[in-house]
Design a protein around this motif. Structure first.
Motif, mmCIF file in Angstrom:
data_model
loop_
_atom_site.group_PDB
_atom_site.id
_atom_site.type_symbol
_atom_site.label_atom_id
_atom_site.label_comp_id
_atom_site.label_asym_id
_atom_site.label_seq_id
_atom_site.Cartn_x
_atom_site.Cartn_y
_atom_site.Cartn_z
ATOM 1 N N PRO A 122 0.827 -1.210 0.000
ATOM 2 C CA PRO A 122 0.000 0.000 0.000
ATOM 3 C C PRO A 122 0.863 1.263 0.000
ATOM 4 O O PRO A 122 1.996 1.250 0.471
ATOM 5 N N ASN A 123 0.264 2.317 -0.464
ATOM 6 C CA ASN A 123 1.016 3.542 -0.733
ATOM 7 C C ASN A 123 1.123 4.399 0.543
ATOM 8 O O ASN A 123 0.647 5.524 0.593
ATOM 9 N N TRP A 124 1.778 3.830 1.592
ATOM 10 C CA TRP A 124 1.956 4.562 2.833
ATOM 11 C C TRP A 124 3.440 4.701 3.135
ATOM 12 O O TRP A 124 4.218 3.773 2.926
ATOM 13 N N THR A 125 3.810 5.824 3.660
ATOM 14 C CA THR A 125 5.215 6.034 4.023
ATOM 15 C C THR A 125 5.502 5.524 5.424
ATOM 16 O O THR A 125 6.671 5.361 5.797
ATOM 17 N N ARG A 126 4.431 5.270 6.192
ATOM 18 C CA ARG A 126 4.598 4.774 7.573
ATOM 19 C C ARG A 126 3.695 3.566 7.777
ATOM 20 O O ARG A 126 2.523 3.585 7.382
ATOM 21 N N VAL A 127 4.237 2.542 8.387
ATOM 22 C CA VAL A 127 3.468 1.323 8.682
ATOM 23 C C VAL A 127 3.782 0.877 10.118
ATOM 24 O O VAL A 127 4.782 1.320 10.724
ATOM 25 N N PHE A 128 2.911 0.032 10.609
ATOM 26 C CA PHE A 128 3.168 -0.566 11.909
ATOM 27 C C PHE A 128 4.022 -1.817 11.735
ATOM 28 O O PHE A 128 4.062 -2.424 10.673
ATOM 29 N N THR A 129 4.710 -2.181 12.795
ATOM 30 C CA THR A 129 5.433 -3.453 12.777
ATOM 31 C C THR A 129 4.442 -4.568 12.508
ATOM 32 O O THR A 129 3.318 -4.565 13.009
ATOM 33 N N GLY A 130 4.871 -5.484 11.663
ATOM 34 C CA GLY A 130 4.017 -6.599 11.299
ATOM 35 C C GLY A 130 3.251 -6.396 10.023
ATOM 36 O O GLY A 130 2.739 -7.353 9.429
ATOM 37 N N ASP A 131 3.147 -5.144 9.578
ATOM 38 C CA ASP A 131 2.475 -4.893 8.297
ATOM 39 C C ASP A 131 3.363 -5.367 7.146
ATOM 40 O O ASP A 131 4.596 -5.460 7.267
ATOM 41 N N SER A 132 2.752 -5.684 6.021
ATOM 42 C CA SER A 132 3.499 -6.092 4.826
ATOM 43 C C SER A 132 3.304 -5.060 3.720
ATOM 44 O O SER A 132 2.265 -4.395 3.654
ATOM 45 N N LEU A 133 4.296 -4.941 2.880
ATOM 46 C CA LEU A 133 4.210 -4.016 1.739
ATOM 47 C C LEU A 133 5.195 -4.437 0.665
ATOM 48 O O LEU A 133 6.109 -5.237 0.922
ATOM 49 N N PRO A 170 0.214 9.064 1.740
ATOM 50 C CA PRO A 170 0.784 8.335 0.597
ATOM 51 C C PRO A 170 2.249 8.710 0.375
ATOM 52 O O PRO A 170 2.682 9.845 0.640
ATOM 53 N N GLN A 171 2.992 7.723 -0.137
ATOM 54 C CA GLN A 171 4.403 7.974 -0.439
ATOM 55 C C GLN A 171 4.556 8.818 -1.691
ATOM 56 O O GLN A 171 5.457 9.636 -1.788
ATOM 57 N N THR A 172 3.658 8.630 -2.666
ATOM 58 C CA THR A 172 3.696 9.422 -3.905
ATOM 59 C C THR A 172 2.342 10.084 -4.109
ATOM 60 O O THR A 172 1.320 9.405 -4.269
ATOM 61 N N VAL A 173 2.346 11.416 -4.081
ATOM 62 C CA VAL A 173 1.142 12.208 -4.307
ATOM 63 C C VAL A 173 1.459 13.243 -5.373
ATOM 64 O O VAL A 173 2.485 13.936 -5.294
ATOM 65 N N TYR A 174 0.568 13.360 -6.358
ATOM 66 C CA TYR A 174 0.756 14.332 -7.439
ATOM 67 C C TYR A 174 -0.445 15.272 -7.494
ATOM 68 O O TYR A 174 -1.573 14.904 -7.103
ATOM 69 N N GLU A 175 -0.186 16.454 -7.973
ATOM 70 C CA GLU A 175 -1.271 17.425 -8.131
ATOM 71 C C GLU A 175 -2.436 16.788 -8.896
ATOM 72 O O GLU A 175 -2.232 16.077 -9.883
ATOM 73 N N GLY A 176 -3.617 17.081 -8.411
ATOM 74 C CA GLY A 176 -4.810 16.560 -9.080
ATOM 75 C C GLY A 176 -5.236 15.196 -8.596
ATOM 76 O O GLY A 176 -6.318 14.719 -8.959
ATOM 77 N N ASP A 177 -4.400 14.528 -7.800
ATOM 78 C CA ASP A 177 -4.777 13.216 -7.275
ATOM 79 C C ASP A 177 -5.902 13.350 -6.239
ATOM 80 O O ASP A 177 -6.049 14.386 -5.565
ATOM 81 N N ASN A 178 -6.656 12.275 -6.092
ATOM 82 C CA ASN A 178 -7.568 12.125 -4.965
ATOM 83 C C ASN A 178 -6.796 11.382 -3.874
ATOM 84 O O ASN A 178 -6.419 10.219 -4.054
ATOM 85 N N VAL A 179 -6.536 12.040 -2.760
ATOM 86 C CA VAL A 179 -5.590 11.534 -1.759
ATOM 87 C C VAL A 179 -6.340 11.108 -0.486
ATOM 88 O O VAL A 179 -7.182 11.850 0.040
ATOM 89 N N SER A 180 -5.988 9.907 -0.001
ATOM 90 C CA SER A 180 -6.536 9.416 1.275
ATOM 91 C C SER A 180 -5.479 9.557 2.371
ATOM 92 O O SER A 180 -4.308 9.190 2.173
ATOM 93 N N LEU A 181 -5.906 10.092 3.513
ATOM 94 C CA LEU A 181 -5.083 10.118 4.728
ATOM 95 C C LEU A 181 -5.745 9.181 5.744
ATOM 96 O O LEU A 181 -6.972 9.120 5.846
ATOM 97 N N ARG A 182 -4.920 8.476 6.511
ATOM 98 C CA ARG A 182 -5.457 7.476 7.445
ATOM 99 C C ARG A 182 -4.875 7.703 8.833
ATOM 100 O O ARG A 182 -3.653 7.728 9.001
ATOM 101 N N CYS A 183 -5.778 7.867 9.800
ATOM 102 C CA CYS A 183 -5.370 7.976 11.195
ATOM 103 C C CYS A 183 -5.452 6.555 11.771
ATOM 104 O O CYS A 183 -6.511 6.085 12.208
ATOM 105 N N TYR A 184 -4.315 5.861 11.744
ATOM 106 C CA TYR A 184 -4.250 4.407 11.907
ATOM 107 C C TYR A 184 -3.775 4.051 13.326
ATOM 108 O O TYR A 184 -2.672 4.419 13.729
ATOM 109 N N SER A 185 -4.644 3.341 14.015
ATOM 110 C CA SER A 185 -4.285 2.904 15.371
ATOM 111 C C SER A 185 -3.818 1.463 15.338
ATOM 112 O O SER A 185 -4.204 0.690 14.456
ATOM 113 N N SER A 186 -2.979 1.116 16.289
ATOM 114 C CA SER A 186 -2.403 -0.222 16.310
ATOM 115 C C SER A 186 -3.483 -1.260 16.598
ATOM 116 O O SER A 186 -4.570 -0.931 17.076
ATOM 117 N N ARG A 187 -3.169 -2.499 16.295
ATOM 118 C CA ARG A 187 -4.129 -3.585 16.439
ATOM 119 C C ARG A 187 -4.595 -3.693 17.897
ATOM 120 O O ARG A 187 -3.816 -3.672 18.832
#
Length: 519
Positions: free
Chosen positions: A28-39, A111-128
């Protein structure tokens, strides 16, 4: 030694002439992940490098073991955090892509890559195991973007102004936790530049003005549109072509050019800087000149069409007299007139064009007045004894004082006296055969100038005058026994044509008109 590997690979790539920089993307297009996540990390290269089967990965400048286009992280650990770069054998080294691995309660994922005109999702992600309830998102100016129980927010058609440090806060187990992350918004395409295909283009050239703007490798499918402006005025509306064609180029096409680029899916626009496009003269405006300041009839003159150019081999010249073609286009810039005539007086111009007909220029008018050598002749009649003399009169001008003239006479269009120095023609007064249209012609000895007079009608004379009325009656009676004679009496000339039996002379002068004798 491992730290030098990216540099060594960069030197190898540059020595081969490649300058294509890959882009590292996350899924997934995230610059930050929790331990245990895969990418999965992917090395995105230009189409010219897609044929490569071997890739090289670097983490914090240290080469990784994999040679695949993809780098898999099945279960992220804190040691996986770092700056990732990649390259292929025919590509440059990518920019670094940062991955952070956290074991905290809450992270704001952007997201790790965001360009002008994109529809961008931000996620306030809590640990499991620590699901939250109320979630608040703040923009870089700390203005509330969303306050709800939704852990994600969608920002449509994002702009560069949204870049910066964003914040999210989430209520977990009755307590508010927050996290910050930097949102980077990249340009969808580069700032456009004007490129001209020719240095110092000249008139008639095929000039292409190109609007150069490149899309990111991750947005190559985006359709761009281009518009062009000259001196601030639109010369080509938005369209898919990134070229503006000037053909054939003319001096008036010189100007300051800019171009504008926009995305077909959004109103993102970028304007280039101004670039001067200077069209230079291929040849100067022509000038028409005469070889003689004063031209008299019969004299020769040469008109020359002068222009300044580096190369005349691809130029053609034409001459015009009173707007009529005097000499069609050819490679000679001269128009010779061997024996000038009065009717050749007028306004002359010349025109120059290229062989491919891309540039054409005309000179200003040059007025040429052909000076008269002698006047148009006139026929005058005199009588000498029994004969009629026709005289061909003409007046020599100041320019023709030294001219040697010759004269000829014609009766009813047929030559009556060949050209010679005499301007007189004696007409024998032969009864009934003198009548006719007479003209004369004057020419110079070299036959360069000829002028003919108007026609003069000379008619046979006819009136009778008897010294004895009885003799007249006798003569008329004799004639009327054979003809009916219609006579117009004139007293122009009297001639003895015979004697009667009693010694009386018969004197006759006559002029026969339309009907001379009728039987």
């Amino acid at each position: 030694m491992p730290a030098l590997l990216p540099i060594l690979f960069l030197l190898i790539i540059e020595s081969s002439g490649a300058a294509v920089r890959p882009v590292v993307s996350f899924k997934p297009n995230w610059t930050r992940v929790f331990t245990g996540d895969s990418l999965t990390l992917t090395c995105n290269v230009a189409a010219t490098a897609n044929k490569d089967v071997e890739y090289f990965w670097f983490k914090d400048n240290k080469q990784q073991l994999t040679r695949s286009k993809h780098l898999l992280i099945n279960s992220a650990e804190t040691q996986h955090a770092g700056n990732y770069q990649c390259q292929s054998r025919s590509s440059d080294l990518s920019d670094a892509a940062r991955l952070d691995v956290s074991y905290d309660w809450l992270i704001l994922q952007v997201p790790q890559t965001v360009y002008e005109g994109d529809n961008v999702s931000l996620r306030c992600y809590s640990s499991r195991g620590h699901d939250g309830e109320r979630t608040i998102f703040y923009d870089p100016d700390h203005k509330v973007l969303q306050d709800s129980n939704n852990e994600s927010i969608l920002i449509k058609d994002i702009r560069a102004s949204m870049a910066g440090e964003c914040t999210c806060a989430k209520e977990i187990s009755g307590q508010m936790f927050s996290d910050k992350a930097f949102l980077s918004v990249k340009d969808l395409f580069s700032n456009p530049q004007i490129i001209v295909n020719q240095f110092a283009p000249t008139e008639g050239a095929n000039v292409t003005v190109t609007c150069d703007a490149s899309l990111s490798l991750l947005r190559l499918a985006t359709e761009l549109q281009f518009a062009f402006y000259k001196n601030g005025q639109n010369v080509q509306d938005f369209g898919l072509s990134h070229n503006y064609q000037i053909y054939p180029a003319q001096l008036g096409d010189t100007g300051d050019f800019t171009c504008e680029v926009k995305s077909s899916t959004s109103d993102i626009k970028r304007m280039s800087r101004s670039t001067r496009v200077q069209i230079y003269e291929r040849f100067s405006s022509p000038q028409i000149k005469s070889s003689a300041q004063r031209v008299t009839e019969g004299a020769s003159m040469t008109l020359t069409c002068e222009t300044i150019t580096k190369d005349t081999k691809d130029l053609l010249f034409a001459f015009y007299s009173n707007e009529e073609v005097a000499q069609g286009f050819n490679s000679s810039n001269k128009y010779p007139v061997q024996a000038a005539q009065l009717e050749e007086s007028g306004n002359y111009t010349c025109e120059v064009r290229t062989t491919e007909h891309t540039v054409m220029k005309r000179s200003r008018e040059l007025h040429i007045q052909i000076q008269e050598l002698f006047s148009y002749p006139q026929i005058k009649r005199t009588t000498q004894g029994a004969n009629l003399t026709l005289k061909c009169d003409t007046i020599l001008t100041e320019d023709g004082e030294a001219a040697e003239l010759q004269f000829a006479f014609y009766k009813n269009g047929e030559n009556a006296q060949e050209f010679g120095p005499s301007n007189e023609h004696i007409v024998q007064t032969d009864l009934l055969r003198v009548s006719g249209d007479f003209t004369c012609e004057v020419r110079t000895a070299d036959n360069s100038v000829r002028k003919r007079s108007r026609g003069v009608y000379v008619h046979s004379q006819g009136s009778t005058n008897y010294t004895s009325h009885n003799a007249v009656r006798m003569a008329l009676s004799a004639c009327l026994s054979v003809f009916t004679l219609y006579v117009v009496f004139h007293h122009v000339k009297t001639e003895v044509i015979g004697e009667l039996g009693d010694g009386t002379s018969l004197q006759v002068s006559w002029s026969v008109t339309a009907t001379e004798l009728t039987s």
